[in-house]
Design a protein around this motif. Structure first.
Motif, PDB file in Angstrom:
ATOM      1  N   ASP A 220      -0.549 -28.827 -25.284  1.00 55.62           N
ATOM      2  CA  ASP A 220      -1.596 -29.048 -26.292  1.00 55.62           C
ATOM      3  C   ASP A 220      -1.035 -29.912 -27.408  1.00 55.62           C
ATOM      4  O   ASP A 220      -0.237 -29.454 -28.221  1.00 55.62           O
ATOM      5  N   SER A 222      -1.741 -30.848 -30.402  1.00 55.94           N
ATOM      6  CA  SER A 222      -2.671 -30.489 -31.484  1.00 55.94           C
ATOM      7  C   SER A 222      -2.659 -31.487 -32.635  1.00 55.94           C
ATOM      8  O   SER A 222      -3.634 -31.590 -33.378  1.00 55.94           O
ATOM      9  N   ASN A 225      -5.586 -33.661 -32.912  1.00 52.96           N
ATOM     10  CA  ASN A 225      -6.875 -33.056 -33.237  1.00 52.96           C
ATOM     11  C   ASN A 225      -7.017 -32.938 -34.746  1.00 52.96           C
ATOM     12  O   ASN A 225      -6.341 -32.133 -35.382  1.00 52.96           O
ATOM     13  N   LYS A 227      -9.167 -31.644 -36.631  1.00 46.53           N
ATOM     14  CA  LYS A 227      -9.602 -30.355 -37.147  1.00 46.53           C
ATOM     15  C   LYS A 227      -8.504 -29.306 -37.070  1.00 46.53           C
ATOM     16  O   LYS A 227      -8.455 -28.386 -37.880  1.00 46.53           O
ATOM     17  N   LYS A 228      -7.602 -29.446 -36.077  1.00 46.60           N
ATOM     18  CA  LYS A 228      -6.533 -28.471 -35.896  1.00 46.60           C
ATOM     19  C   LYS A 228      -5.334 -28.722 -36.811  1.00 46.60           C
ATOM     20  O   LYS A 228      -4.730 -27.791 -37.331  1.00 46.60           O
ATOM     21  N   VAL A 229      -4.959 -29.981 -36.958  1.00 47.15           N
ATOM     22  CA  VAL A 229      -3.722 -30.305 -37.667  1.00 47.15           C
ATOM     23  C   VAL A 229      -3.902 -30.076 -39.170  1.00 47.15           C
ATOM     24  O   VAL A 229      -4.930 -30.411 -39.761  1.00 47.15           O
ATOM     25  N   SER A 230      -2.874 -29.471 -39.792  1.00 45.74           N
ATOM     26  CA  SER A 230      -2.932 -29.221 -41.234  1.00 45.74           C
ATOM     27  C   SER A 230      -2.807 -30.529 -42.004  1.00 45.74           C
ATOM     28  O   SER A 230      -2.285 -31.526 -41.490  1.00 45.74           O
ATOM     29  N   TYR A 234      -0.421 -33.708 -41.103  1.00 42.32           N
ATOM     30  CA  TYR A 234      -1.075 -35.006 -40.919  1.00 42.32           C
ATOM     31  C   TYR A 234      -0.452 -36.058 -41.825  1.00 42.32           C
ATOM     32  O   TYR A 234      -0.205 -37.197 -41.403  1.00 42.32           O
ATOM     33  N   SER A 271     -13.157 -34.901 -40.591  1.00 50.19           N
ATOM     34  CA  SER A 271     -12.294 -34.125 -41.487  1.00 50.19           C
ATOM     35  C   SER A 271     -12.129 -34.855 -42.820  1.00 50.19           C
ATOM     36  O   SER A 271     -11.088 -35.482 -43.080  1.00 50.19           O
TER      37      SER A 271
END
Length: 287
Positions: A220, A222, A225, A227-230, A234, A271
């Motif tokens: 995965d 992540s 993504n 929406k997933k990554v802080s 990021y 986001s």
């Protein structure tokens, strides 16, 4: 640091798993490695390093694990959480002391299979590989789309065989320690993000090739993504992306800024909190 090394025998492969944010006993990589390694080969000749970047030590769990498996195990706890480059270099130094010619890199959440481990061990035992690295085909666990490896220039996916000018993610990669000697180990200037880009840049500069396996693994990614990554992660990804481009691909800077504008549009829809981060890194001096 707790370690249990074989007194006899040749270590053909050193495996390092880097942990952060989850307990060792919840790691998919560790559990699937323990489940499948016995199906593949004798424990003799394989050393496993558990590099723990969590704040709390898992020494007690390691002691229980070590007493119940036949593998040659080593546990290192580093609560400072310096990233993966330092962990990889720790494993590289350990591999050198064991005369291990290959180093397998694993994140904590890669689902290992007996097919993958069998193919890796088979290639290593043949002892005639000249490539700098061996990489599996990595697939998204939801869509099962192939996400790694890809050609560096076109981003097209790559199928089994020997290739040059590739890009692949770290987890599941098996690296030649001879090649690591040539490049003086992993670059601490890229402690986590874009370390894989740096590594394959070194392979390109040294005119080396990469062996792509037939077997595939689920992982995965992540960080892709939004929406997933802080927001913090990021920002780190964008920082080291720009740093890498300036250092190794300055001719791509114009494309970088154009791509950043597309990111802004995407974040506006997906986001919005990341818009400020993109603008911040676009304007930031990362040298």
């Amino acid at each position: 640091m707790q370690q249990m090394f074989l007194k006899e025998g040749f270590i053909m492969l050193t495996i390092v798993i880097v942990f952060y944010g989850i307990d060792l006993e919840k790691s998919i990589s560790l559990s699937t490695l323990m489940k499948n390694i016995k199906k593949v080969t004798s424990a003799s000749g394989i050393n496993v390093i558990l590099y723990d970047n969590n704040k709390e030590s898992s020494q007690n769990y390691f002691n229980i694990l070590a007493s119940n498996v036949e593998l040659d195990l080593c546990y290192k706890h580093n609560p400072d959480n310096p990233g993966i480059a330092e962990a990889y270099n720790f494993a590289f130094e350990k591999a050198k002391t064991l005369n291990s010619e290959w180093l397998m890199l694993l994140d904590q959440d890669t689902h290992l299979t007996s097919e993958y481990l069998t193919e890796v061990v088979s290639k290593i035992k043949n002892n005639n590989l000249s490539e700098a690295a061996i990489v599996p085909q990595i697939k998204d666990p939801v869509t099962h789309h192939l996400i790694s490896p890809v050609l560096k220039d076109t981003k097209e996916t790559v199928f089994p065989g020997t290739h040059k000018n590739l890009m692949a993610i770290n987890s599941g990669m098996v690296v030649s320690t001879k090649f690591l000697e040539q490049i003086n180990g992993f670059n601490l200037d890229y402690p986590l993000d874009y370390l894989d880009h740096w590594f394959f840049q070194m392979i390109k500069e040294k005119n080396q090739s990469v062996n792509v396996l037939k077997s595939g693994l689920l992982h995965d990614l992540s960080v892709k993504n939004l929406k997933k990554v802080s927001n913090q992660r990021y920002e780190n990804v964008l920082f080291y992306e720009k740093k890498f481009i300036i250092e190794f691909q300055p001719d791509q800077l114009r494309h970088y800024y154009l791509h950043s504008m597309l990111r802004l549009a995407k974040c506006l829809l997906v986001s919005p909190s990341k818009i400020k981060i993109i603008l911040k890194i676009m304007l930031k001096d990362v040298t």
